[in-house]
Design an enzyme around this catalytic site. Sequence first.
Site, PDB file in Angstrom:
ATOM      1  N   SER A  32       0.802  -1.228   0.000  1.00 42.65           N
ATOM      2  CA  SER A  32       0.000   0.000   0.000  1.00 42.65           C
ATOM      3  C   SER A  32       0.832   1.273   0.000  1.00 42.65           C
ATOM      4  O   SER A  32       0.378   2.311  -0.478  1.00 42.65           O
ATOM      5  CB  SER A  32      -0.920   0.016   1.234  1.00 42.65           C
ATOM      6  OG  SER A  32      -0.151  -0.064   2.416  1.00 42.65           O
ATOM      7  N   GLU A 210     -14.742  10.260  10.958  1.00 41.61           N
ATOM      8  CA  GLU A 210     -14.403  10.262  12.377  1.00 41.61           C
ATOM      9  C   GLU A 210     -12.948  10.664  12.624  1.00 41.61           C
ATOM     10  O   GLU A 210     -12.446  10.532  13.734  1.00 41.61           O
ATOM     11  CB  GLU A 210     -14.662   8.874  12.982  1.00 41.61           C
ATOM     12  CG  GLU A 210     -16.117   8.442  12.918  1.00 41.61           C
ATOM     13  CD  GLU A 210     -17.036   9.458  13.590  1.00 41.61           C
ATOM     14  OE1 GLU A 210     -16.706   9.894  14.716  1.00 41.61           O
ATOM     15  OE2 GLU A 210     -18.077   9.809  12.998  1.00 41.61           O
ATOM     16  N   HIS A 217       0.285   4.912   6.182  1.00 39.47           N
ATOM     17  CA  HIS A 217      -0.018   5.362   4.826  1.00 39.47           C
ATOM     18  C   HIS A 217       0.213   6.865   4.682  1.00 39.47           C
ATOM     19  O   HIS A 217       0.058   7.622   5.627  1.00 39.47           O
ATOM     20  CB  HIS A 217      -1.458   4.993   4.475  1.00 39.47           C
ATOM     21  CG  HIS A 217      -1.702   3.515   4.548  1.00 39.47           C
ATOM     22  ND1 HIS A 217      -2.337   2.926   5.634  1.00 39.47           N
ATOM     23  CD2 HIS A 217      -1.361   2.506   3.701  1.00 39.47           C
ATOM     24  CE1 HIS A 217      -2.395   1.624   5.436  1.00 39.47           C
ATOM     25  NE2 HIS A 217      -1.804   1.338   4.276  1.00 39.47           N
TER      26      HIS A 217
END
Length: 780
Positions: A32, A210, A217
Site C-alpha cells: 500500500s 471520524e 499510509h
Amino acid sequence: MKKVLLFTFTLLTIFSFKLEDTRTTIFLCGDSTMADKAANAAPETGWGMVLPEFFTDEIKIENHAVNGRSTKSFINEGRWKTVIDKVKKGDWVLIQFGHNDQKVNDTTRSAPSQTLYKQNLTRFVNETRAKGGNPVLITPVMRRKFDEAGKFVDQHQDYPDVVKALAKELKVPMIDLHQKSQKVIEQHGVAGSKKLFLHYPKNVYARYKEGASDDTHFSRYGAEVMASLVCEDMASLGLPLKSFFKKSVYPTKFIYELPKVSTPVFKKDTFNIINFGAIADGQTLNTKAINKAIVTCSEAGGGTVIVPSGVWLTGSIVMKSNVNLHLRKGALIQFSNRFEDFDLIRTTYEGLTAARCQAPVYGIDLENVAITGFGVLDGAGDAWRPVKRSKMTQGAWEKLIASGGLLSPDKNNWYPTQKSYLGSTVQLPGVLKDGKEVKDFEYIKDFLRPNMLSLTRCSNVLLEGITFQNSPAWCLHPLLCDNITLKGVKAKNPWYAQNGDGIDLESCKNALIEDCTFDVGDDGICIKSGRDEEGRKRGVPTENVLINNCFVYHAHGGFVIGSEMSGGVKNMFVNNCTFMGTDIGLRFKSARGRGGVVENIYISDIGMTNIPGEAILFDMYYAAKDPVPVYGEKTDIPEIKFEPVGAGTPLFKDFYMKNIVCRGAEKALFIRGLPEMPIKNVWLEDAILESDKGMICTEAENINLKNVSILSKDATTIQIQNGQQITLDNIQYKGASTDLLLKITGERNKSVRLVNTDTKQAKKDVELGEKVPSSVLLKK
C-alpha cells in the site's frame, strides 16, 4: 473483394504495429505504501502514484502494487505472473515488500524474513533477469512511531536487513528507503512528521468522517517526499533510469529535487462572527467578538471562521490552531488607528529581539492556520508611519503637515505623534538588550510600529486570495515557520511607506509563493534569517522556497535576499516573475557583521521593465538606505579594504540565473564583494539587459556570463576590478554606443576570459588598466 479485405487487414496490422508501445517500462511491485489509490481513498497517496510526475514521457510506469500485499500473496494471487509476463529486455522492476510479510497470524500473507520472504525476493530478481529486465530491491518504508521520550522506534524487525544482504549477494541495485524515510521522519519531528501520514480531524475527508490517525499510509505530501527519496537513490546509484528524470526550468535541477510543501486542511464546521456579536458598522470595535469566534472554533477542533461582507473595525486578531479565517467577497477587516488597541509586547523586529506593538494579525506556536477568501485586511498604516519629505509632492507634504503630527528639526521628516518622534531620537529603539524590558519603551510606543501579519513558529500556514494593505511596517512576516503557502495574495502599501515590505520570510522552511502581486514601499519578496550575532546564534536558515508567477510593481527590490540573513539562506527557486518599476530587480545585499551563508539560489524566466537602479545587484556594502537616491542626494562609495575573516563575514555563492530580460535599468549587473570574501560562483545565461550602464564587477570569483546581451549607453560595457575566474562567453552589445567592451583594473585579477564574442564593432576591445599583473589570462 478479397483484395480489399487483404488491403484493409494489412493497414490494420501496420497501424497496430505502430501503436505498440516500445518504451522502456518501470514496473512497480509492492504494498500500500507504493500503490495507486482510488479517488474515494483521498487523501491517501502511494509514493508510486507520484513517481510518474518525476519522469519524462520517454518512459512508461506501470504500478502493480496493491494495498495489503506481501511477497506471498502477490505471487499466490497471480499478480507477479501478470508483471513478469509483460517484462521485456531493458525494462525495470522495482520491488518493495515487508509490511505485510511480517504478519505471522495471517496465513495468506505471512512470509518469514529469513526463509519465504527471502526466497520470494530471490525469485523476483532471477525471473526478471531471465527476461532481460533490471530488478531493483527497495527496503520497506518506515512507519511513524516515537516512544514517550520522543525517540524513533523501528517496527520492521530484520526484514530490511534481509533485503540489504540479498541485494549484496545477488548484486542487485538496492534503494534503502527504510533508512532514508527514518531520517526524514526524524527531521520532521514528533509533531511535524504527522504531515507525512494521515492525521486529520473529523469531517475533513469523506473517507475519514471520524478523523484519521494512520502512521503507515502517506498523505500527498508524504508520498511526494518518499518518491523524491527513491529518485535521489536512483541518481546516487548511477542507474540508467536517471537519464529519464524530468528537468525543471532551473539549471542543473530536476523536478524531483524541488521543495515539497504541505498545506493545511480544515473541518467543514463554520463559525460566523455575527453570531459572536460582531457588527459591521465601521464604528464598533469587534476585537472581542472576532477573537471569541476564533477561540471557539479552535477549541471545537477547528473549522472556518466566516467574515461576511461589510466593514469590520477591530484591534489585534489572534489566530489559533486549526482555524481558517475566511473573508467573503465584500468583506473589509479595518484595523483600528488607535495605538491603545495594540499592546506593546516582546517580539522581534528586523532580526532582533525587541518590544513592538502587537501585530494586527498575530499568532505563535500554531498548527494549521489560514486566512483565505476574497476580502481585504487594512492595517491603518498611515496612522503609524513617519514620512520623508523627499517622497512626497509639495502639495501632499503640505497637506500631511496640516493634518497634525510633528516635524524633525531639519523639517525633512514628519511623525504622526510626539511618541513617534521621540522614538526616532533613541538609539536601538525597542531592542531588548542590556537589561531593557518591554515596559521601558512605553514612552515611544507609537514609534514601535507592528508588522501587519506576524506568525511565529507556526506550521502548515495558508494565505490565499486575500488582499493585505496599508501595513504599519512589514506587511507579511512569517518567522520560524514551516510549510507556508501563499496563493493569489495581494500586498499593497503606499510607495512612500517606510519599511513597508511585501513579505519577509525569516528563518522559514518549505514555502510556496505563487500567483501573488506586490506593490509596496520597500522590498517586495524578501528572504531573511536574523541579524548579526543574534541571527547567527539562532542559526536557522530560510530554505526550500518556491516562488512562481508573481508580479512586483513598486518596491525597493523585486526578489530580495538580506540584508538580515545571518542565519543563512539556501535552496531558493524563483521562476516566471515580472518586476515593473521596482528600484532594483534581483537584489542580494549584506554587510560586514552579518555573517551567514547564502547559497544555491536558482532563478529563471524573469522579466523587468523601467528599473531605476540595477537589474541584478550583489552588494556586500548595504548601508540601510534607499537603493535609488532621491534627486540631489549622493551615494557615498565605500572604502574598499581588507578586514579579517570572522563569524561576521557574509558569504554569497552558487547563484544560477537563466532567461532574464530587462527593458530599461540604470545598471545591467552590479557585483561588489568584499576583498576578504568575494561573491562566488554566479552563472547568468541567456539574458538581454538594456541599461544606461553595463556590468560592474568588483571583488568576485568564478563569474560566468553566457549568451548575454548588454545594451548599454555607457562608453564601457563591462568593468572588472579584482576578478578571478571571470568568463564572458558570447557577449552581445549591439545597439550600444560602446567605445570599449571590457576594462580590467586592480591588482588581484586572474583568469579573465572573453570567448566567442564578436568585437569588430567596438572601437577598442579590451583595456588593461593600472596595476593589472601579468598573471591575467585574457582569451578571445
